[in-house]
Design an enzyme around this catalytic site. Structure first.
Site, PDB file in Angstrom:
ATOM      1  CB  THR A 142      -0.999   0.071   1.399  1.00 44.86           C
ATOM      2  OG1 THR A 142      -1.749  -1.103   1.253  1.00 44.86           O
ATOM      3  CG2 THR A 142      -1.821   1.217   1.235  1.00 44.86           C
ATOM      4  CB  THR A 143       3.715   2.377   2.073  1.00 44.71           C
ATOM      5  OG1 THR A 143       2.832   1.801   3.255  1.00 44.71           O
ATOM      6  CG2 THR A 143       4.522   3.421   2.545  1.00 44.71           C
ATOM      7  CE1 TYR A 185     -16.984  -0.484  -5.922  1.00 43.86           C
ATOM      8  CE2 TYR A 185     -16.792  -2.520  -7.529  1.00 43.86           C
ATOM      9  CZ  TYR A 185     -17.560  -1.415  -7.281  1.00 43.86           C
ATOM     10  OH  TYR A 185     -18.503  -0.916  -7.794  1.00 43.86           O
ATOM     11  CE1 TYR A 218      -2.274  -4.677   5.461  1.00 42.86           C
ATOM     12  CE2 TYR A 218      -1.739  -4.263   3.076  1.00 42.86           C
ATOM     13  CZ  TYR A 218      -1.921  -3.752   4.295  1.00 42.86           C
ATOM     14  OH  TYR A 218      -1.895  -2.342   4.448  1.00 42.86           O
ATOM     15  NE  ARG A 234      -4.512   1.819   2.952  1.00 40.60           N
ATOM     16  CZ  ARG A 234      -4.451   3.037   2.218  1.00 40.60           C
ATOM     17  NH1 ARG A 234      -4.805   2.924   0.970  1.00 40.60           N
ATOM     18  NH2 ARG A 234      -3.613   3.924   2.607  1.00 40.60           N
ATOM     19  CE  LYS A 277       0.983  -4.288   6.787  1.00 39.26           C
ATOM     20  NZ  LYS A 277       1.155  -3.276   5.480  1.00 39.26           N
ATOM     21  CB  ILE A 324       4.694  -4.913   7.554  1.00 38.37           C
ATOM     22  CG1 ILE A 324       5.265  -6.456   7.378  1.00 38.37           C
ATOM     23  CG2 ILE A 324       4.870  -4.245   5.990  1.00 38.37           C
ATOM     24  CD1 ILE A 324       4.293  -7.377   6.413  1.00 38.37           C
TER      25      ILE A 324
END
Length: 297
Positions: free
Chosen positions: A48-49, A111, A137, A142, A165, A207
């Site tokens: 994501t980052t 989504y 993850y 999100r 994570k 993380i």
């Protein structure tokens, strides 16, 4: 018992961009070298980052390959390779594995979402396509999808599904995952403000977004815990909080890229739809960096 992909502080690394929005590989190389020099225990590229959601596959795989080649086995490289389309995720997983990644980070489908049974089928297919260890993850804020502890247990039975994570922020859920999965699923914090709480439940590390600006701090927090110095780990966790708050004052990675630029890195801007933080948030980020001794007057 599954050997963890890494133990300690892994950095969810930013992807530096040129003014035209293309990846700045030269600066990425500088950042990678600095991270390794300052004790980071693993590199997580194209998460994501790292803005993987705005990358086409060729860019994502190029960033992964560059990182693998630059790191050259000095620390593990974990490549973001998830998707909300299982077939696409399988192709990314195979591509990232072919680039030489040590493991894959796979986010829940966003989504379109899916059921818990769908999560098992989705992650199983992608893990088998990649053929290397997988860290799940879980970031429901999100994606709108949560990996239930019982689902984590089912997935932990797969030999390639090595860890999770956990970024749900729900410590009770993390405790239940730890109780159900034991040593068959390695736990990593996905939240910089919950590193020590998660380590106390048997976690193997974090993380981290904060590691982009303060890699030694996050590494030392984890190292202190594993050395049995819980007082030092707790103190470093509390020291980390203002930075964590500042780097999540806007949508990640908006604040951390702004912070990296302030610190002299050529991180560039985020790709649209992410935009610069407003003046109040910029001031908050600057104050946190100064308070931490990272930015001089």
């Amino acid at each position: 018992m599954k050997k963890p992909v890494f133990t300690g502080a892994g950095v969810a690394i930013v992807t530096p961009m040129h003014e035209d929005g293309s990846i700045n590989f030269e600066e990425l190389g500088r950042i990678l070298e600095d991270q390794i020099a300052r004790g980071t225990d693993a590199i997580i590229i194209c998460g994501t980052t790292g803005e993987c959601s705005t990358m086409v596959d060729a860019e994502q795989l190029a960033a992964i390959k560059y990182t693998v080649d630059t790191v050259a086995h000095r620390v593990p490289v974990i490549a973001g390779a998830g998707s909300n389309d299982t077939a696409h995720g399988c192709a990314l997983a195979k591509g990232a594995a072919d680039c030489g990644a040590d493991a894959l980070l796979m986010v829940t489908p966003y989504y379109n979402k899916t059921s818990q049974a769908g999560l098992v089928a989705h992650f199983t297919a992608m893990a088998e396509a990649g053929g290397i260890p997988v860290i799940l993850y879980n970031v429901p804020s999100r994606t709108g999808v949560n990996i239930a502890p019982e689902t984590a247990k089912k997935l932990s039975a797969h030999p390639l599904i090595n860890g999770i994570k956990e970024a749900s922020g729900n410590i009770s859920q993390v405790a239940k995952i730890a109780a159900l999965c034991g040593d068959e699923l390695n736990l990593y914090s996905g939240n910089d403000d919950q590193v020590v709480p998660l380590l106390s439940l048997g976690g193997k590390g974090v993380i981290s977004v904060v590691s982009n600006v303060a890699p030694t701090l996050v590494h030392d927090c984890c190292a202190a815990w594993f050395a049995g110095d819980t007082a030092k780990a707790r103190a470093l966790q509390l020291e980390m909080l203002p930075l964590s708050d500042a780097l999540f004052c806007d949508v990640n990675p908006i604040p951390v890229k702004y912070a990296m630029n302030l610190l002299g890195w050529k991180a560039g801007k985020c790709r649209l739809p992410l935009v610069e933080p407003d003046d109040n948030k910029k001031a908050m980020i600057e104050r946190a960096l100064r308070s931490a001794g990272l930015l001089q007057e």
